[in-house]
Design a protein around this motif. Structure first.
Motif, PDB file in Angstrom:
ATOM      1  N   THR A   1       0.928  -1.293   0.012  1.00 23.35           N
ATOM      2  CA  THR A   1      -0.127  -0.159   0.214  1.00 23.35           C
ATOM      3  C   THR A   1       0.847   1.130   0.015  1.00 23.35           C
ATOM      4  O   THR A   1       0.555   2.087  -0.677  1.00 23.35           O
ATOM      5  N   LEU A   2       1.990   1.169   0.926  1.00 29.17           N
ATOM      6  CA  LEU A   2       2.778   2.390   0.973  1.00 29.17           C
ATOM      7  C   LEU A   2       3.666   2.749  -0.304  1.00 29.17           C
ATOM      8  O   LEU A   2       3.590   3.952  -0.868  1.00 29.17           O
ATOM      9  N   LEU A   3       4.135   1.676  -0.998  1.00 26.88           N
ATOM     10  CA  LEU A   3       4.945   2.136  -2.074  1.00 26.88           C
ATOM     11  C   LEU A   3       4.337   2.743  -3.236  1.00 26.88           C
ATOM     12  O   LEU A   3       4.893   4.012  -3.556  1.00 26.88           O
ATOM     13  N   PRO A   4       3.193   2.336  -3.771  1.00 26.74           N
ATOM     14  CA  PRO A   4       2.580   3.207  -5.048  1.00 26.74           C
ATOM     15  C   PRO A   4       1.995   4.599  -4.390  1.00 26.74           C
ATOM     16  O   PRO A   4       1.975   5.444  -5.406  1.00 26.74           O
ATOM     17  N   ALA A   5       1.829   4.515  -3.057  1.00 25.56           N
ATOM     18  CA  ALA A   5       1.393   5.947  -2.714  1.00 25.56           C
ATOM     19  C   ALA A   5       2.750   7.009  -2.675  1.00 25.56           C
ATOM     20  O   ALA A   5       2.296   8.157  -2.614  1.00 25.56           O
ATOM     21  N   LEU A   6       3.676   6.342  -2.577  1.00 22.85           N
ATOM     22  CA  LEU A   6       5.039   7.468  -2.299  1.00 22.85           C
ATOM     23  C   LEU A   6       5.754   7.742  -3.823  1.00 22.85           C
ATOM     24  O   LEU A   6       6.071   8.536  -3.769  1.00 22.85           O
ATOM     25  N   LEU A   7       5.576   6.569  -4.479  1.00 15.16           N
ATOM     26  CA  LEU A   7       6.399   6.746  -5.944  1.00 15.16           C
ATOM     27  C   LEU A   7       5.644   5.874  -7.005  1.00 15.16           C
ATOM     28  O   LEU A   7       5.068   5.084  -6.664  1.00 15.16           O
ATOM     29  N   ARG A   8       6.370   6.263  -8.219  1.00 18.58           N
ATOM     30  CA  ARG A   8       6.074   5.382  -9.212  1.00 18.58           C
ATOM     31  C   ARG A   8       6.829   4.293  -9.324  1.00 18.58           C
ATOM     32  O   ARG A   8       8.186   4.535  -9.643  1.00 18.58           O
TER      33      ARG A   8
END
Ligand code: FES
Length: 348
Positions: free
Chosen positions: A195-202
């Motif tokens: 969940t965290l990664l796609p919210a942070l960056l491409r």
């Protein structure tokens, strides 16, 4: 080969961690020049028994690098207990030249580090070197610690934020501390990262992922990345210690009754018997005490050798990338003969 180096400075980082800096004499500067992400093995003899441990270098690989490692106290850890409680400035320690392939040679691009606990150590060197040397590179650090007080290198990371506000991004997850600030808390597990990664960056714009920490965190992060479609070739891993539940050794295959190992080391070869149950490294060490090793646990990669002929069975491998295994490299400390003759080359 080990070199005796003097301790120049010991800095307390947390209640249970220190940074140890060594003095490198001018004639050894080239030997101890490191690629960011590498580690060094330290050696000590206690009651006639030799103990070796590897510790990552935390400092950037600049033109005149400082040789400093981070050491965290490990439960029942003979070496870390000695480093935290006895080691003093001016003492001499046997140190092996930097090694390891969990590295990033600075290049343009976007890179991410996902680290847990003392896994920050090599990634601090990787990020620090990259940002200093490559003005068009970006680094995002996602770190996980139990509490702020237990986090190593807080100041150094804060310094990167101050120096490179446009190119360095930090997410600090604390697993055992409620934060007032609305920042993330809780464990950095696979589900969380998905969940965290796609919210942070491409995620598809990232050129390299550097995962470092305990086995559970590294495995969870790798699975999250694979689920997000990140190719295996962009993921680099280094495991610091194996928690319970780490992969079991590979099932035993039939071991030939009288196996021999032929090993080439520093240009000299020899052939020796492999005793029942021992690893190829142990068989070689009995005859060539200069054979390289540090952890003997399949984690550090110091004992890497090329399998010239014969077949082996490896118990576990947390150090070699799959491309290295495909290319014929093995970890001697985890290898057992599966044919009567096995030939290793430690020089390749
Ligand atoms: S000595 Fe560390 S992997 Fe073999």
């Amino acid at each position: 080969m080990f070199h005796p180096l003097q301790v120049r400075e010991i800095e307390r980082l947390t209640d249970d961690a220190v940074a140890v800096t060594f003095t490198v004499p001018p004639e050894l500067r080239a030997t101890f020049r490191h690629t960011p992400g590498q580690h060094i093995a330290l050696r000590r003899t206690v009651d006639g028994r030799e103990i070796r441990r590897t510790y990552s270098i935390c400092t950037p690989a600049t033109d005149d690098p400082v040789l400093r490692v981070g050491i965290r106290l490990v439960e029942d850890g003979t070496f870390s207990t000695y480093a935290l409680k006895e080691l003093a400035v001016g003492d001499t320690v046997d140190v092996m030249a930097p090694a390891g392939r969990f590295t990033l040679v600075p290049r343009p691009g976007r890179f991410v580090g996902i680290v847990g606990g003392s896994g920050i150590t090599p990634v601090l060197s990787i990020a620090g070197t990259l940002l200093a040397r490559q003005s068009d590179a970006h680094f995002c650090l996602i770190r996980s610690d139990r509490t702020t007080a237990s986090a190593m290198f807080l100041e150094e990371v804060a310094d990167l934020k101050d120096r490179y506000p446009e190119r360095f991004q930090l997410v600090h997850v604390l697993s055992r501390e409620e934060r007032q600030t609305g920042l993330p808390s809780g464990r950095l597990d696979q589900e969380r990262l998905r969940t965290l990664l796609p919210a942070l960056l491409r995620t598809d714009s990232v050129d390299g992922w550097f995962l470092c920490g305990p086995y559970g965190l590294v495995q969870g992060a790798e699975q999250a990345l694979r689920a997000l479609g990140v190719p295996r070739t962009r993921i680099h891993e280094e495991i610091f210690h194996l928690d319970n539940g780490a992969a079991a050794p590979a099932p035993a295959t039939t071991v030939p009754a009288h196996s021999t190992v032929t090993a080439t080391l520093d240009g000299r070869s020899g052939t020796w018997p492999v005793h029942d149950g021992e690893s190829l490294l142990e068989a070689v060490l009995r005859n060539r005490p200069d054979a390289p090793y540090a952890c003997k646990g399949g984690v550090c990669g110091t004992c890497r050798a090329f399998l010239v002929s014969g077949e082996i069975r490896m118990d576990r491998n947390f150090a070699l990338e799959s491309e290295e295994v495909d290319a014929g490299y093995v970890l001697a400390c985890q290898s057992h003969p599966a044919t009567e003759q096995v030939e290793l080359d430690f020089d390749r």
